[in-house]
Design a protein around this motif. Structure first.
Motif, PDB file in Angstrom:
ATOM      1  N   ALA A 137     -86.985  17.101 -67.292  1.00  0.00           N
ATOM      2  CA  ALA A 137     -86.768  15.923 -68.126  1.00  0.00           C
ATOM      3  C   ALA A 137     -87.799  14.858 -67.787  1.00  0.00           C
ATOM      4  O   ALA A 137     -88.290  14.777 -66.661  1.00  0.00           O
ATOM      5  CB  ALA A 137     -85.359  15.383 -67.912  1.00  0.00           C
ATOM      6  N   TYR A 138     -88.114  14.002 -68.765  1.00  0.00           N
ATOM      7  CA  TYR A 138     -89.141  12.990 -68.524  1.00  0.00           C
ATOM      8  C   TYR A 138     -88.611  11.814 -67.708  1.00  0.00           C
ATOM      9  O   TYR A 138     -89.386  11.060 -67.133  1.00  0.00           O
ATOM     10  CB  TYR A 138     -89.736  12.488 -69.840  1.00  0.00           C
ATOM     11  N   ALA A 139     -87.294  11.639 -67.627  1.00  0.00           N
ATOM     12  CA  ALA A 139     -86.722  10.556 -66.818  1.00  0.00           C
ATOM     13  C   ALA A 139     -85.317  10.955 -66.386  1.00  0.00           C
ATOM     14  O   ALA A 139     -84.330  10.418 -66.892  1.00  0.00           O
ATOM     15  CB  ALA A 139     -86.701   9.243 -67.595  1.00  0.00           C
ATOM     16  N   PRO A 140     -85.175  11.910 -65.460  1.00  0.00           N
ATOM     17  CA  PRO A 140     -83.847  12.426 -65.108  1.00  0.00           C
ATOM     18  C   PRO A 140     -82.923  11.400 -64.475  1.00  0.00           C
ATOM     19  O   PRO A 140     -81.710  11.581 -64.487  1.00  0.00           O
ATOM     20  CB  PRO A 140     -84.162  13.574 -64.131  1.00  0.00           C
ATOM     21  N   TYR A 141     -83.456  10.317 -63.922  1.00  0.00           N
ATOM     22  CA  TYR A 141     -82.622   9.266 -63.337  1.00  0.00           C
ATOM     23  C   TYR A 141     -82.361   8.136 -64.325  1.00  0.00           C
ATOM     24  O   TYR A 141     -81.213   7.760 -64.566  1.00  0.00           O
ATOM     25  CB  TYR A 141     -83.293   8.690 -62.079  1.00  0.00           C
ATOM     26  N   GLY A 142     -83.421   7.580 -64.925  1.00  0.00           N
ATOM     27  CA  GLY A 142     -83.277   6.364 -65.712  1.00  0.00           C
ATOM     28  C   GLY A 142     -82.940   6.569 -67.166  1.00  0.00           C
ATOM     29  O   GLY A 142     -82.400   5.669 -67.813  1.00  0.00           O
TER      30      GLY A 142
END
Length: 733
Positions: A137-142
């Protein structure tokens, strides 16, 4: 000196790691037999495939033996299964796995909606996606929303893990982990070229070439989507190189680029539009989605000794996305109240007369480093690691007084930057006690959020943090040579998105917590022969706090909500190759993936995060939205000589689209409410091979009887893919 607060948990875990390494080097009693007794399904190993290069590989499930002895539910969709059934997209591929609910959207699976064990599939937000063990994913946290997904053709096989074992990865730990494995590079020169053509202007050109440790894979797909005014184009280039430095060290380099330029809208349609104009209707011919994604990684494998292995991943990506659209949902008034009301009444509308188009322009930069160690010892196997991860989101919205996104005059209405920094650390150890193996695991997540509003005269900035300890434990018990009992319990965890936890208007902190649950499972694997595999498991996921997002673009009518929920059910996976079971010249085979989600209930009211107002008449004992009770994929095939043919039936049970569990749509409504009826579709595949290293020709039919269904109401009604005939050829060299 004691470390800063933000690094105290990693410091504590790494201190334990240092002691373990010294112990491992000092342990002279560890034998080859003890090392071979490893039954952990989450190990790094050096994969050697005939005709391919040896490479450091991070597996979620691993080899067949590791899968059989995993303390968690572990499923593999093999290369043979993907190729012989000629899956069109990731939706079709993952429906072969029990527990997974795939929701169609545009027709190519470019923005998949994946739900696991009852969780809402919208934008795959509660699923951990990996590629070769590295965050995909390109932003797994945010911002763990899937507006990007590589074509399924890129992958050699797919691994799916649920249960305590996925704490090795993270941060999304409430549903499951999906690991897409790319093909290993070849030692000898070779490759293939493949071409698939179909109705609705479908084209799929796939070429792969490699040798001497190199592999280049190029895919070009194009065609019309599931509805009118939808045309999709996708180009994917993937490069992989393995360098064997010496007997102890190896490097794997990966680089990929993906481009999409599609005519596709975000909005669904209303119930009256469906009734008057049919399932294919979509009036928005000006909407456009354009995307570029660049990614690269390096994996270093160091075999420090016979029982100590270090693996380090360094990865990064850039994701740029522009989505221009005249409507985000059926309820918005971007083109005016009269336009919106005409849609609700089922009247024909002309978006070319709408003097408005809005561009949601996004840019994400992500990088991280992920070293970890695996140590076999006299008592079993120890594993530990740490990951530093950073994300930056730049989000801009531009509004134009024109139906055409090419118009240069625009008004900027959003300019927002969001940063997320995370440090994650984990420890796990498998203890072997004869037939019993027990694997406790502990993970720690430390996340810092920042959000900045950069609009002139509106500048605000805020920051906050989140920290969690996430424990789990799993076990296996060998009942017989053919049967293994397994199970575990772990704390589920999913961090809030940056936009959810920090207000964009004030910069203040919003009272939304991480999702937390208690996840349990108990199962049995039965493998009496290499041709028969059966896996049955009971699961229960109880959420102390579940964050429910109906639609990111839905505005106030589908607000971010949170509350308590509980999911329980059963999964059954079986594969049978009926070799020598019947007096037949060929081999019948069968594949089954069945899910019975008998419980998916709200435990009390769900409330809006920002206002604490009760959302959508939610309450006790009502079923959670988009949680069908039954999911079945059954494939029956027959192989004889050069022929391989199969038919696949896919059943998705009825489901509610809202917390209220409304049975029928609202009269003259916007299409977002009402029950989704059960679905049954059939797929057909037929292959003929001219021999080893010779061409294979094939035919596939998707949605054989051309059934029509409503598959989603989140942003208005979305419909399933109509029937499609495909023919193709694959030529190896």
């Amino acid at each position: 000196m004691y470390p800063p607060r933000r690094l105290r948990a990693p410091w504590l875990l790494l201190s334990c790691l240092t002691v373990a390494i010294h112990t491992a080097h000092a342990d002279t009693t560890t034998t080859e037999a003890a090392a071979a007794a490893s039954n952990d399904a989450l190990v790094e190993e050096t994969i050697a495939v005939p005709g391919t290069k040896t490479l450091p590989q991070v597996n979620v499930v691993g080899t067949a033996e590791e899968q059989r002895l995993s303390p968690s539910t572990a499923t593999v969709v093999s290369h043979e299964e993907l190729e012989s059934s000629h899956v069109k997209d990731v939706n079709e591929a993952l429906r072969k796995v029990p527990g997974i609910n795939m929701r169609d959207e545009e027709g190519f699976g470019m923005r998949p909606n994946i739900g696991i064990r009852g969780l809402n599939p919208t934008r795959s937000m509660k699923v951990l996606l990996l590629e070769d063990g590295i965050p995909a994913a390109y932003a797994p946290y945010g911002d763990n929303s899937s507006y990007y997904h590589a074509p399924v053709d890129r992958y050699d096989r797919i691994e799916v893990l649920k249960g305590s074992g996925m704490l090795r990865f993270g941060p999304q730990l409430v549903g499951g982990a999906i690991n897409y494995i790319t093909p290993p590079p070849r030692r000898e020169f070779g490759g293939f070229g493949a071409l698939t053509l179909g109705d609705r202007n479908y084209q799929n050109m796939h070429a792969q070439v490699g040798g001497e440790g190199h592999l280049l894979d190029v895919i070009r797909k194009a065609g019309d989507g599931a509805r009118d005014n939808t045309h999709l184009e996708q180009t994917d280039v993937n490069y992989k190189y393995v360098l064997d430095i010496n007997a102890a060290h190896a490097l794997t380099f990966r680089a990929n680029y993906m481009n999409e330029d599609s005519q596709v809208t975000y909005s669904g349609i209303t119930d009256n539009e469906l009734a008057n104009f049919g399932h294919d209707y979509n009036p928005f011919e000006n909407d456009r989605f354009m995307m570029d994604r660049y990614g690269a990684s390096i994996t270093h494998l160091w075999q420090a000794s016979d029982n100590v292995t270090f693996t380090t991943n360094l990865y990064g990506s850039i994701f740029e996305r522009d989505w221009w659209r005249q409507s985000s949902t059926t309820r918005d008034s971007q083109c005016g109240a009269a336009f919106r009301n005409d849609r609700a009444l089922g009247r024909a509308v002309d978006p070319n007369l709408c003097n408005s188009i809005q561009g949601r322009l996004r840019e994400y930069h992500t990088w991280g480093v992920d070293p970890h160690v695996n140590i076999t010892h006299a008592l079993g196997e120890f594993e530990a690691g740490i990951r530093w991860h950073e994300e930056t989101q730049n989000r801009v919205q531009r509004n134009k007084q024109s139906p055409d996104y090419h118009e240069n005059v625009y008004t900027k209405t959003e300019d927002n930057q969001r940063r997320t920094d995370a440090v994650a650390t984990y420890l796990q150890n498998r203890f072997d006690f004869g037939k019993l193996a027990v694997t406790p695991v502990l993970r720690h997540e430390e996340i810092d959020y920042e959000r900045r509003n950069k609009m002139p005269n509106q500048e605000t900035q805020g920051s906050t943090e989140s920290s969690d300890w996430i424990p789990g434990i799993g076990f296996t018990y060998t009942l017989t040579d053919a049967a293994t009992l397994y199970g575990g319990v772990h704390r589920g965890f999913a961090p809030p998105r940056a936009e959810d936890i920090i207000s964009g208007s004030t910069g203040g902190t919003v009272d939304v917590s991480a999702e937390r649950s208690t996840n349990r499972e108990l199962g049995i694997r039965y493998n009496p022969t290499e041709n028969i595999n059966v896996d049955a498991v009971w699961f229960s996921n109880a959420f102390d706090n579940q964050v429910a997002v109906g639609s990111i673009a839905g505005g106030g009518s589908t607000p971010l909500a949170q509350g308590k929920a509980r999911y329980e059910g059963w999964e059954l996976a079986s594969q049978i190759d009926m070799v020598d079971l019947f007096d037949l010249p060929g081999t019948p085979y069968a594949r089954l993936a069945y899910t019975w989600l008998n419980v998916a209930e709200q435990e009390g009211e769900f409330v809006a995060v920002e206002t604490d107002a009760v959302v959508g008449n939610s309450g006790d004992d009502k079923r959670m939205p988009y949680a069908p009770e039954d999911l079945v994929t059954f494939r029956l095939g027959y192989k004889q000589g050069p022929w391989d043919g199969s038919v696949e039936a896919v059943y998705i049970g009825s489901q509610y689209s809202d917390f209220e569990n409304r049975e029928h749509p609202v009269p003259n409504g916007d299409g977002t409410q009402g029950k989704l009826e059960q679905q049954m579709t059939y797929n057909l595949a037929l292959n003929y091979s001219f021999g080893e290293k010779q061409p294979t020709v094939f035919m596939a039919v998707k949605n054989l009887d051309n059934s029509n269904y409503i598959v989603d109401r989140t942003r208005g009604i979305q419909t399933n893919d109509p029937r499609q005939l495909q023919v193709g050829v694959k030529v190896p060299f």
